[in-house]
Scaffold this motif. Structure first.
Motif, short mmCIF file in Angstrom:
data_model
loop_
_atom_site.label_atom_id
_atom_site.label_comp_id
_atom_site.label_asym_id
_atom_site.label_seq_id
_atom_site.Cartn_x
_atom_site.Cartn_y
_atom_site.Cartn_z
N PHE A 47 116.74 99.02 41.19
CA PHE A 47 117.33 97.81 40.61
C PHE A 47 116.37 97.25 39.57
CE2 PHE A 47 118.62 98.22 45.04
CZ PHE A 47 120.00 98.27 44.91
N ALA A 48 116.91 96.88 38.43
CA ALA A 48 116.06 96.39 37.34
C ALA A 48 115.44 95.04 37.67
CB ALA A 48 116.87 96.29 36.05
N SER A 49 116.08 94.28 38.55
CA SER A 49 115.60 92.94 38.87
C SER A 49 116.23 92.47 40.18
CB SER A 49 116.00 91.96 37.76
OG SER A 49 117.43 91.85 37.72
N LYS A 50 115.78 91.35 40.67
CA LYS A 50 116.40 90.77 41.86
C LYS A 50 117.86 90.43 41.54
CE LYS A 50 116.21 87.00 45.22
NZ LYS A 50 115.55 85.75 45.63
N GLY A 51 118.12 89.99 40.32
CA GLY A 51 119.50 89.69 39.92
C GLY A 51 120.41 90.90 40.03
N ASP A 52 119.89 92.08 39.66
CA ASP A 52 120.68 93.31 39.79
C ASP A 52 120.91 93.65 41.26
OD1 ASP A 52 120.90 93.62 37.06
OD2 ASP A 52 119.33 95.16 36.93
N LEU A 53 119.91 93.41 42.10
CA LEU A 53 120.07 93.62 43.53
C LEU A 53 121.13 92.67 44.09
CD1 LEU A 53 119.23 94.85 46.28
CD2 LEU A 53 117.40 93.13 46.36
N VAL A 54 121.11 91.42 43.67
CA VAL A 54 122.10 90.44 44.12
C VAL A 54 123.50 90.90 43.72
CG1 VAL A 54 122.95 88.07 43.85
CG2 VAL A 54 120.50 88.49 44.17
N ALA A 55 123.67 91.32 42.47
CA ALA A 55 124.99 91.78 42.00
C ALA A 55 125.45 93.00 42.80
CB ALA A 55 124.94 92.10 40.51
N ALA A 56 124.54 93.92 43.10
CA ALA A 56 124.91 95.10 43.90
C ALA A 56 125.29 94.70 45.31
CB ALA A 56 123.76 96.10 43.92
N GLY A 106 130.06 85.33 52.48
CA GLY A 106 128.78 85.67 51.86
C GLY A 106 128.84 85.65 50.34
N LEU A 107 130.01 85.98 49.80
CA LEU A 107 130.17 85.95 48.34
C LEU A 107 130.08 84.52 47.82
CD1 LEU A 107 133.10 88.49 48.26
CD2 LEU A 107 130.89 88.86 47.20
N LEU A 108 130.82 83.61 48.44
CA LEU A 108 130.77 82.21 47.99
C LEU A 108 129.42 81.56 48.27
CD1 LEU A 108 134.29 80.78 48.83
CD2 LEU A 108 133.34 81.38 46.60
N ASN A 109 128.81 81.92 49.40
CA ASN A 109 127.48 81.38 49.70
C ASN A 109 126.50 81.75 48.59
OD1 ASN A 109 128.58 80.47 52.10
ND2 ASN A 109 127.54 81.97 53.38
N ALA A 110 126.54 83.02 48.18
CA ALA A 110 125.63 83.46 47.12
C ALA A 110 125.98 82.79 45.79
CB ALA A 110 125.69 84.98 46.98
N ALA A 111 127.28 82.73 45.47
CA ALA A 111 127.69 82.14 44.20
C ALA A 111 127.24 80.69 44.08
CB ALA A 111 129.21 82.24 44.03
N ALA A 122 130.25 86.29 38.40
CA ALA A 122 131.40 87.04 37.88
C ALA A 122 131.90 88.04 38.92
CB ALA A 122 131.03 87.75 36.58
N VAL A 123 131.00 88.65 39.68
CA VAL A 123 131.40 89.57 40.74
C VAL A 123 132.23 88.81 41.78
CG1 VAL A 123 130.57 91.03 42.64
CG2 VAL A 123 129.42 91.10 40.42
N VAL A 124 131.78 87.64 42.16
CA VAL A 124 132.49 86.83 43.16
C VAL A 124 133.85 86.42 42.63
CG1 VAL A 124 132.44 84.70 44.52
CG2 VAL A 124 130.33 86.05 44.22
N ARG A 125 133.89 85.99 41.41
CA ARG A 125 135.17 85.58 40.82
C ARG A 125 136.16 86.74 40.79
NH1 ARG A 125 136.38 82.27 35.25
NH2 ARG A 125 138.64 82.42 35.45
N ARG A 126 135.70 87.92 40.39
CA ARG A 126 136.58 89.09 40.38
C ARG A 126 137.12 89.38 41.78
NH1 ARG A 126 132.73 91.06 36.77
NH2 ARG A 126 131.75 92.34 38.39
N HIS A 127 136.26 89.25 42.78
CA HIS A 127 136.71 89.49 44.16
C HIS A 127 137.82 88.51 44.53
CE1 HIS A 127 136.77 90.12 48.47
NE2 HIS A 127 136.62 88.82 48.61
N LYS A 128 137.58 87.23 44.30
CA LYS A 128 138.56 86.21 44.68
C LYS A 128 139.86 86.40 43.91
CE LYS A 128 135.80 84.39 47.64
NZ LYS A 128 136.03 84.59 49.07
N GLU A 129 139.77 86.74 42.64
CA GLU A 129 140.98 87.00 41.84
C GLU A 129 141.70 88.24 42.35
OE1 GLU A 129 139.30 87.15 37.92
OE2 GLU A 129 139.47 84.97 37.65
N HIS A 130 140.95 89.25 42.76
CA HIS A 130 141.54 90.48 43.30
C HIS A 130 142.34 90.17 44.57
CE1 HIS A 130 140.77 94.94 44.64
NE2 HIS A 130 142.03 94.62 44.67
#
Length: 189
Positions: A47-56, A106-111, A122-130
């Motif tokens: 992972f390039a950063s902690k942010g990339d780990l969070v997104a994954a 866990g998605l909303l908690n992180a968001a 954006a990952v969380v939003r896509r999930h909720k929209e899905h």
């Protein structure tokens, strides 16, 4: 001798445990690498950063929920039952075995911890929209498309509110009640 789990998977497992239990902000890289049993360089090799780990981590949670939903949907006889399969997947999620109890989505908690514009949001939003789209698509087989979209949004609000309360109370009863509310909404449609 069983093959060793790849470092990326161990890092994601550790991140899932710690981010859900302690939060994204409170969980440092050292905690994750120690729990995963890997060197810090392994994290940055994957992972390039902690942010990339969070997104994954968030993408993985999305995939986990889709798995719960797919298992429920498999037994659904029609569109009404497929909508209820979405609700049942939320209940299954809440009834999962969590070391520190159910703390909500866990998605909303992180968001909630991520700044506006963070890719994880954006990952969380896509999930909720899905999820809402899954409900709307099934409802469109029962009622007209515009009404289906409105009812899907309403059901999404019921589910999200129930998930928040279930997390606050560390008890899936709110989601079981939400299922009954969704059944009433479907009956009225």
């Amino acid at each position: 001798m069983a093959p060793r789990t790849p470092a990326r998977d161990r890092l994601l497992d550790a991140a899932a445990t710690r981010f859900y239990a302690d939060g994204v902000t409170a969980t440092g890289i050292d905690t994750i690498t120690a729990e995963a049993g890997v060197a810090k360089m392994s994290l940055y090799n994957n992972f390039a950063s902690k942010g990339d780990l969070v997104a994954a981590y968030l993408e993985r949670r999305h995939e986990e929920w889709l798995g719960l939903y797919a298992a429920r949907r498999e037994g659904a006889a029609g569109p009404r039952e497929r909508v209820l399969a979405v609700v049942d997947a939320y209940v299954d999620h809440a009834e999962g075995a969590y070391a520190h109890g159910f703390r909500g989505c866990g998605l909303l908690n992180a968001a909630a911890e991520l700044p506006v514009g963070d890719p994880g949001r954006a990952v969380v939003r896509r999930h909720k929209e899905h999820v809402e789209r899954l409900v709307a698509d099934d409802l469109a087989e029962l009622i007209d498309a515009a009404a289906a979209a409105d009812l899907a949004e309403h059901i999404a609000f019921v589910l999200e509110g129930a998930t928040v309360r279930a997390g606050l109370e560390s008890d899936p009863a709110r989601l079981q009640h939400a299922r009954r509310l969704v059944e009433q909404l479907l009956d009225a449609a």
